[in-house]
Design an enzyme around this catalytic site. Sequence first.
Site, PDB file in Angstrom:
ATOM      1  N   LYS A 273      41.654  39.963  35.424  1.00 47.39           N
ATOM      2  CA  LYS A 273      42.711  40.591  34.640  1.00 47.39           C
ATOM      3  C   LYS A 273      42.348  40.585  33.150  1.00 47.39           C
ATOM      4  O   LYS A 273      41.530  39.765  32.711  1.00 47.39           O
ATOM      5  CB  LYS A 273      44.022  39.813  34.807  1.00 47.39           C
ATOM      6  CG  LYS A 273      44.632  39.853  36.198  1.00 47.39           C
ATOM      7  CD  LYS A 273      45.871  38.966  36.253  1.00 47.39           C
ATOM      8  CE  LYS A 273      46.520  38.982  37.626  1.00 47.39           C
ATOM      9  NZ  LYS A 273      47.156  40.269  37.934  1.00 47.39           N
ATOM     10  N   ARG A 347      48.867  40.053  49.000  1.00 48.52           N
ATOM     11  CA  ARG A 347      49.042  40.612  50.349  1.00 48.52           C
ATOM     12  C   ARG A 347      48.094  39.964  51.348  1.00 48.52           C
ATOM     13  O   ARG A 347      48.398  39.881  52.532  1.00 48.52           O
ATOM     14  CB  ARG A 347      48.868  42.127  50.297  1.00 48.52           C
ATOM     15  CG  ARG A 347      47.487  42.611  49.922  1.00 48.52           C
ATOM     16  CD  ARG A 347      47.491  44.012  49.324  1.00 48.52           C
ATOM     17  NE  ARG A 347      48.072  44.021  47.990  1.00 48.52           N
ATOM     18  CZ  ARG A 347      48.218  45.124  47.247  1.00 48.52           C
ATOM     19  NH1 ARG A 347      47.833  46.297  47.719  1.00 48.52           N
ATOM     20  NH2 ARG A 347      48.758  45.060  46.055  1.00 48.52           N
TER      21      ARG A 347
END
Length: 495
Positions: A273, A347
């Site tokens: 990130k 996920r």
Amino acid sequence: MSMSIEISFSKPARVTGGLVVATATVSEPVSEAARSVDASGQLDKAIKVAGFTGKALATMDLLAPSSAEVDRIALLGLGEPDKMSAHDWLRAGGKLVTLVGKADKVTVLPGAVGQISAEAAADLALGILMRAYSFDLYKTKKGEDDDKSARKIKVVIQHQDATACKKAFVSRQAVADGVSLARNLVNEPANVLGPVEFAERAKALEGLGVEVEVLTEKEMKKLRMEALLGVSLGSVRPPRLAIMRWQGGKPKDNPVAFVGKGVVFDTGGISIKPAAGMEDMKGDMGGAAAVTGLMHTLAARKAKVNAVGIIGLVENMPDGAAQRPGDIVRSMSGQTIEIINTDAEGRLVLCDALTYCQEKFKPAAMINLATLTGAVMVALGQHHAGLFSNDDDLSAALSKAGETTQERVWRLPLGPDYDKMIDSKFADMKNTGGRYAGSITAAQFLKRFVGDTPWAHLDIAGTAMGSPSTEINQSWASGFGVRLLDELVRANYEA
């Protein structure tokens, strides 16, 4: 907490010392109870000068006249009490906290008889506790006037039926404690709260009668949880899967299950990130925090339901051992996943946790919570969580619970067209469908692991942390999901 508040209830009685807060309405800005504290008539003069009308959440605060036996008198506007919802009473309780100041004793006086029910008084008390929360555990230097951490404040709410108030407050206290637990977990720094430490916090629920089992890396390898384990490969901190069970219903009843994403810190892994704002990724376990807080609440209030809480706990770090874009892993379900972006890791944690939940517990319904996508904030901002579901009844029940608690959700679509976006050339699926419809393709991914079980996915990225301040939350971590799901259980699953 900056203020340690002790709530109690008593029948109306003479008050001496401290702060008195009298409830006011548009039809009765100064109640007889308030006048009984100030016989000099100064209160009537003050409200006239201030233009105080008793409208909802309006306040007025004044030093008591020398003839009074208390130090300060404040008025808290309720507007029209007969039109107030439970959430309105919470907001009123939160507003009341702004009047406390340096008082260490607060007495809340009722208005006219019958104006406030025992349930409403208990909701008012819950609002007080939720607003009073703050997280300053690591502050060693405080301002000259900031001595609240050492203060204990006694709040006495007077009511004609104090016994009924006390009974109603038991479940509200459980909710307050569950929300505070969730907030604490999200607010903790990642160097303190890793997967192992988080699992230990979950284990502490055994003191309330929750059965807790913690699976280690070795046990998850045997279960072929390669999707979850792949996320943890770049971290020196081992992953955990914590399973919490509350058996408050009939022994043969299938449980309602709650599954939470617990990425204790998310750098994005190899798909790292940007540096700006990365510190907020200590809160990427907001889903797991909400599930843990919920299980605390259900156990503390002895909910008549069988419930399971499962949290997948990992840290996502870049390292020589970290998984790469292009890697293919086999999930516990047997389905294979091509890793396109290592920052789409939540996920991967959830899919194995959902499979384990289904196979182990055969739940009547399964709800997962996750700070899953920034895309949901683009769609909904920070006032609604994204709701995705394969079941209309479950979706409607969650939406109703959200309106009741004002932890609101908004249903977003699922469908075959979106499903195609995560098909892979090399595996059964890929872990991201690209920039567009990011929240939806994440939900489509999860849907492939739930089968026919009634299921809902709540994307709480915009509501679990950094959400707008309200009358009942001034913390960076909101504890979103605890009250929502507690209400869902009350209204739909308790025996």
